[in-house]
Write a protein that holds these residues in place. Sequence first.
Motif, mmCIF file in Angstrom:
data_model
loop_
_atom_site.group_PDB
_atom_site.id
_atom_site.type_symbol
_atom_site.label_atom_id
_atom_site.label_comp_id
_atom_site.label_asym_id
_atom_site.label_seq_id
_atom_site.Cartn_x
_atom_site.Cartn_y
_atom_site.Cartn_z
ATOM 1 N N TYR A 1 0.859 -1.180 0.000
ATOM 2 C CA TYR A 1 0.000 0.000 0.000
ATOM 3 C C TYR A 1 0.903 1.240 0.000
ATOM 4 C CZ TYR A 1 -4.035 2.985 0.868
ATOM 5 O OH TYR A 1 -5.019 3.932 0.733
ATOM 6 N N GLY A 2 0.642 2.142 -0.942
ATOM 7 C CA GLY A 2 1.418 3.382 -1.047
ATOM 8 C C GLY A 2 1.564 3.785 -2.510
ATOM 9 N N GLU A 3 2.482 4.698 -2.783
ATOM 10 C CA GLU A 3 2.681 5.123 -4.163
ATOM 11 C C GLU A 3 4.114 5.578 -4.388
ATOM 12 O OE1 GLU A 3 1.543 9.726 -4.800
ATOM 13 O OE2 GLU A 3 -0.195 8.438 -4.418
ATOM 14 N N ALA A 4 4.518 5.540 -5.653
ATOM 15 C CA ALA A 4 5.831 6.026 -6.073
ATOM 16 C C ALA A 4 5.640 6.892 -7.300
ATOM 17 C CB ALA A 4 6.763 4.858 -6.377
ATOM 18 N N ASP A 5 6.306 8.029 -7.322
ATOM 19 C CA ASP A 5 6.226 8.947 -8.453
ATOM 20 C C ASP A 5 7.470 8.824 -9.328
ATOM 21 O OD1 ASP A 5 3.765 10.303 -8.322
ATOM 22 O OD2 ASP A 5 4.481 11.508 -6.648
ATOM 23 N N ARG A 6 7.344 9.334 -10.529
ATOM 24 C CA ARG A 6 8.446 9.403 -11.493
ATOM 25 C C ARG A 6 9.111 8.037 -11.692
ATOM 26 N NH1 ARG A 6 12.490 14.130 -11.040
ATOM 27 N NH2 ARG A 6 12.989 13.236 -8.995
ATOM 28 N N VAL A 7 8.286 7.033 -11.960
ATOM 29 C CA VAL A 7 8.780 5.690 -12.236
ATOM 30 C C VAL A 7 9.019 5.572 -13.731
ATOM 31 C CG1 VAL A 7 8.289 3.222 -12.093
ATOM 32 C CG2 VAL A 7 7.524 4.766 -10.271
ATOM 33 N N LEU A 8 10.256 5.365 -14.116
ATOM 34 C CA LEU A 8 10.617 5.293 -15.529
ATOM 35 C C LEU A 8 9.956 4.088 -16.182
ATOM 36 C CD1 LEU A 8 12.378 6.530 -17.777
ATOM 37 C CD2 LEU A 8 14.244 5.044 -17.003
ATOM 38 N N ASP A 9 9.155 4.339 -17.228
ATOM 39 C CA ASP A 9 8.406 3.312 -17.965
ATOM 40 C C ASP A 9 7.423 2.552 -17.077
ATOM 41 O OD1 ASP A 9 9.477 3.614 -20.623
ATOM 42 O OD2 ASP A 9 11.344 2.793 -19.853
ATOM 43 N N GLY A 10 7.043 3.155 -15.963
ATOM 44 C CA GLY A 10 6.152 2.470 -15.036
ATOM 45 C C GLY A 10 4.745 2.281 -15.553
#
Length: 401
Positions: A167-176
Motif C-alpha cells: 500500500y502506497g505510491e511512487a512517483d516518477r517511475v521510468l516506464d512504469g
Amino acid sequence: MDAAFTAEQHEIRRTLRDLLARHTGPDAIPAAVRTAEGYDPALWRRLAGDLGLPGLALAEEYGGAGCTTTELALACEETGRALLPSPLLATAALTAPLIAALGTPDQRSALLPRIADGTLTAALALPGGSLATALGLTGDNLDGTWAGGGRAGGIQAHGEAGERRLYGEADRVLDGHSAGLILVAAHAGGYPRSRTQLFLVPGDALGLVRTRLTAVDETRPLARVELRDTPAEPLGGDDTADVAAALADAGRTAAAILAAEAVGTAASALERTVEYVKAREQFGRAVGSFQAVKHRLADLYVRVEAARSAAYHAARDPEAGPLALAQALEAARITTAEAVQLHGGIGFTWEHEAHRYLKRAAGDELLFGPVHRLRDHAAHRAGLFGPATTASGVLHGAGVR
C-alpha cells in the motif's frame, strides 16, 4: 586498461546504428511516444529478437548473451544518439541486475529469460521521488530515508511470509505505465523492525493503478504507481538481503550505462550542429567558417570525447560510474544548449529537433542528477572531504566548526 573496442563490439555499434537509422527519424519519434506503450512495440521486438539488446549483459543460462556492461553501454550510446524511446534502460540497466542479484533460483529462471527475449519489460518503483538517492548516486541510501518511514511513510508491505500486500505510491517511475513487471521497494516487518525490501508486482495485479505523467522529455515516459492492497511476491523470498547495498551496486553500473547514453545524445547533437553550420551561410560565407564558431565547436568536441572516455572507463570499473555520469550529463547539457544557440533563430523554434536533444539532457539531469550532487557524493565516498585542521577549528567539507 585496454580502452580499444573488440571487433564484436564494433559490430554491435555498426549493426544497431544502421537499424536505428532506418527506423527512427523526425516523424518516427513523435509517433512512437504517442503510443500507449510510449515506444514503438514493433521496433522493440526487432531490437530484442534480432539483436538481443535486453539480454546483452545477462548470463547465457537465462537466455542472455553473457556480455559485459561495456556491450550494453555501447548499445545505449547508439539509442542515445537516436533519442530512441524504449524500455531498455529501465528493464536491462535498472531492474534485471537486481533480479539477477537478489532473486531466488525460481524467480531468476521465471523472469530473466523473458526479459532477455524482450517479451517482459520491467520498471523500478522507488518511493520518495529521488531515484538517484535510492541508487546511492547523489546521497547515502543506507538509512532508508529515501523510502519514507514510520508507520505510513513510503510504501508499506503487510501480511505473512510468502505473498505480501503493498500500500502506497511512487512517483516518477521510468516506464512504469507500461512495464509488464514492477519491482517495488517497500517497508516490511512493521514499525519496530521496519526494513526496506524489494517486491515483484505483475503489471496486471489487482489494486495496481498506473498513471502516465507529463515529462520534460517525452521520450522518457514517467508514471505514478499506486498500490492499493496489491498482492506482491518478495524478491529473494523472505530472506533479509541487503537491499541498500544491492541498489547502490546496481546504481553504479546503471550510471556507467546512462553516461554512455548521454554521450550518444551529446555526440549526435554536435554532429547535427556541425552539418548545419557548414551549410548555413551568413555574410556570404558558411557560418562554420567563422573562428568564434570553430572554437565553440572544438570545445564541445573535447567535452564529448572526454565524457565518452569516462563512460567506458566506468563500464569496466563501476566505482567510477557516478563521476562518469556527472561528466556525461554536464557534457550533454552544455552541448545541446549550444546546439540550440548555433542553429540560430530556427533552433529556438519549439518544433525543431534541437529541442528534443535539449529536453533529453535536461530530463536526464532531473531524473539522475543534479551534476553537482553526483560529484559531491562521489567526493565524500572517496574521502576527499576528511577533517583538516585550520586556525579556527576543524574544517568538515560543508563548513567550519
